[in-house]
Design a protein around this motif. Structure first.
Motif, mmCIF file in Angstrom:
data_model
loop_
_atom_site.group_PDB
_atom_site.id
_atom_site.type_symbol
_atom_site.label_atom_id
_atom_site.label_comp_id
_atom_site.label_asym_id
_atom_site.label_seq_id
_atom_site.Cartn_x
_atom_site.Cartn_y
_atom_site.Cartn_z
ATOM 1 N N GLU A 296 -12.097 4.583 -11.232
ATOM 2 C CA GLU A 296 -10.915 3.949 -10.647
ATOM 3 C C GLU A 296 -11.063 3.799 -9.137
ATOM 4 N N SER A 297 -11.653 4.787 -8.500
ATOM 5 C CA SER A 297 -11.850 4.722 -7.053
ATOM 6 C C SER A 297 -12.781 3.566 -6.687
ATOM 7 N N ARG B 238 -6.939 14.630 -9.110
ATOM 8 C CA ARG B 238 -6.951 13.807 -7.897
ATOM 9 C C ARG B 238 -6.630 14.633 -6.655
ATOM 10 N N ASP C 171 1.894 9.190 -7.050
ATOM 11 C CA ASP C 171 0.691 9.603 -6.315
ATOM 12 C C ASP C 171 0.963 10.821 -5.444
ATOM 13 N N ASP D 191 -13.231 8.686 -10.818
ATOM 14 C CA ASP D 191 -14.294 8.140 -9.964
ATOM 15 C C ASP D 191 -14.443 6.634 -10.181
#
Length: 467
Positions: free
Chosen positions: A205-206, A169, A47, A203
């Motif tokens: 996944e968020s 991201r 990440d 989006d």
């Protein structure tokens, strides 16, 4: 490798050297501690640094780990420390490589990812050197050769694209566009559609992350079942005794009286590479339940025969040793054709829904813990418990656990979408019935037909009333 035993073992009263079971257990299994840490920290590193950043850290870790092992010829602390650091790099690679590969060969992975097992081959567990060599070269060459893979990665890291998903991201849309164009270099390609799909996935996944909870994995029976199915695949993959021959192949072959213990190491490695390659080409086209049931059955019989051949004594005759080796070959072939690649595939496919990332993280953690526990306990079973080849009976029992997992938890999901698999869990459908469930497209078609029939029926009733 007698010179290694002499340098890192302890001297006995008769002047010979040995590595005790506790030393062997620690020196062999500490790499799994590093692999566990590497796989657990890979997610936050991915990440923050991206896939290329993790590859950089992993490559440097492996090189440092190898160097620490090469600089000593008597200090076991350097060996164990180096193996932990090396394992950390391998753990980073094992958790990150499938994610990176999946970005560029998604259609293949959706059919069933069989690329996972290749991390098991790099760096190699052992390299064969002539048994006549009686110097530090005998063990420093197998150790040193492990830097080849990370050096190749470092050399090519500048030329490979970063993950477009990670770049999006981070808000770097133009860099993501360039990465996609680089991947499709030489083609007539416009990245706009792929960028839109990736952005939509991010989006979605968020939204799922906002609904995700660690406690759901315990309290929610549906999510708990997903954890059991996903983590169970990697646990069942490792408890059948395969690590006995991967980690202790040279030691074991010497114990059963084979003339050239390193020959077993070479044969095992060649079989592993060839069979995994064949599995990548063909295994995913075969029904999984019968494939896993048959291969696990073969492994159960093979490991049981190894145990039976150890009953006359813990030091088999050369003839018995060759028979044991033949059944070991059967075990390794069966494992690498089915469990080797499919264990990872099943674990990934069972991790569906809003908690997908959490479920898969638990599964990978369970994998490394299981490998560590297996490797750590093996020397104690073989030497301290004085079981010798009869250790095969222990793994025979565990093979039945693997068989039970296949029977109750493995369903046919090749070609299924994640939404369909998630629906199987939500509806509580037993795994062995998944093959016979209609697809989403078939359900939609049936619903449409049913709706048309209801409309026709209602129209007929109106006509009858009019009459």
């Amino acid at each position: 490798m007698d010179i290694f035993v002499e340098h890192f073992g302890t001297q006995k009263a008769d002047g010979s050297y040995e590595i005790s079971s506790s030393q062997l257990s620690l020196m062999t299994s500490v790499i799994n501690i590093g692999e566990l840490l590497g796989s657990l920290t890979a997610a936050p590193l991915n990440d923050y640094l991206g896939r290329k950043g993790v590859f950089l850290i992993a490559s440097i870790a492996i090189i440092i780990g190898v160097i620490l092992q090469l600089v000593t010829d008597h200090n076991t602390s350097y060996i164990m420390g180096g193996r932990i650091i090396l394992g950390y790099g391998v753990g980073n690679f094992s958790a990150t490589s499938p994610l990176y590969i999946g970005l560029f060969v998604a259609s293949f992975l959706c059919a069933g990812s069989l690329l996972f097992p290749f991390h098991k081959l790099l760096p190699p567990r052992s390299i064969v050197v002539p048994k006549e060599i009686n110097s530090t070269v005998a063990y420093r060459v197998p150790m040193g050769i492990q830097v080849v893979f990370p050096v190749i990665v470092l050399a090519g890291l500048w030329w490979v694209p970063e993950s477009p998903r990670w770049l999006l991201r981070k808000g770097k849309k133009e860099s993501a566009r360039k990465a996609l164009v680089l991947v499709h270099r030489g083609e007539q390609y416009t990245p706009d559609e792929d960028l839109s799909v990736l952005q939509q996935d991010i989006d979605d996944e968020s939204l799922k992350a906002a609904e995700s909870s660690w406690m759901d994995l315990v309290r929610d029976p549906i999510e708990r079942r997903k954890v059991v199915y996903s983590a169970g695949a990697l646990i069942a993959q490792q408890i059948n005794g395969i690590q006995w021959f991967y980690y202790f192949g040279t030691v074991f072959s010497k114990a059963i009286g084979l003339q050239d213990p390193f020959l077993m190491t070479l044969i095992v490695f060649i079989i592993q590479v060839v069979v995994v390659f064949v599995a990548v080409l063909f295994a995913n086209s075969l029904p999984r339940r019968p494939l896993l049931l048959i291969t696990t059955g073969l492994m159960t019989v093979s490991i049981f025969v190894v145990g039976c051949l150890g009953i006359p004594g813990n030091t088999p005759s050369p003839t018995i040793g060759k028979v044991i080796f033949a059944f070991i070959i059967i075990e390794i072939t069966a494992f690498n054709f089915a469990w080797g690649p499919l264990g990872w595939t099943i674990a990934s496919e069972m991790a569906v829904g809003r908690n997908r990332n959490k479920i898969y993280a638990i599964s990978v953690g369970c994998f490394w813990i299981t490998v560590w526990a297996t490797v750590f306990t093996l020397p104690y079973l073989y030497y301290n418990a004085n079981l010798g080849p009869k250790t095969g009976f222990v793994y025979t029992g565990l093979c039945f656990v693997s068989l039970s997992y296949v029977y109750f938890c493995v369903g046919e999901v090749t070609g299924r979408t994640m939404e369909e698999i998630n629906g199987f869990f939500a509806d509580g459908i037993p795994a062995k019935q998944w093959q016979h469930q209609p697809s989403l497209a078939e359900r939609a078609a049936n619903t449409h037909v049913k709706g048309d029939d209801e409309e026709k029926s209602a129209g007929s009733m109106q006509v009858e009333k009019g009459l």
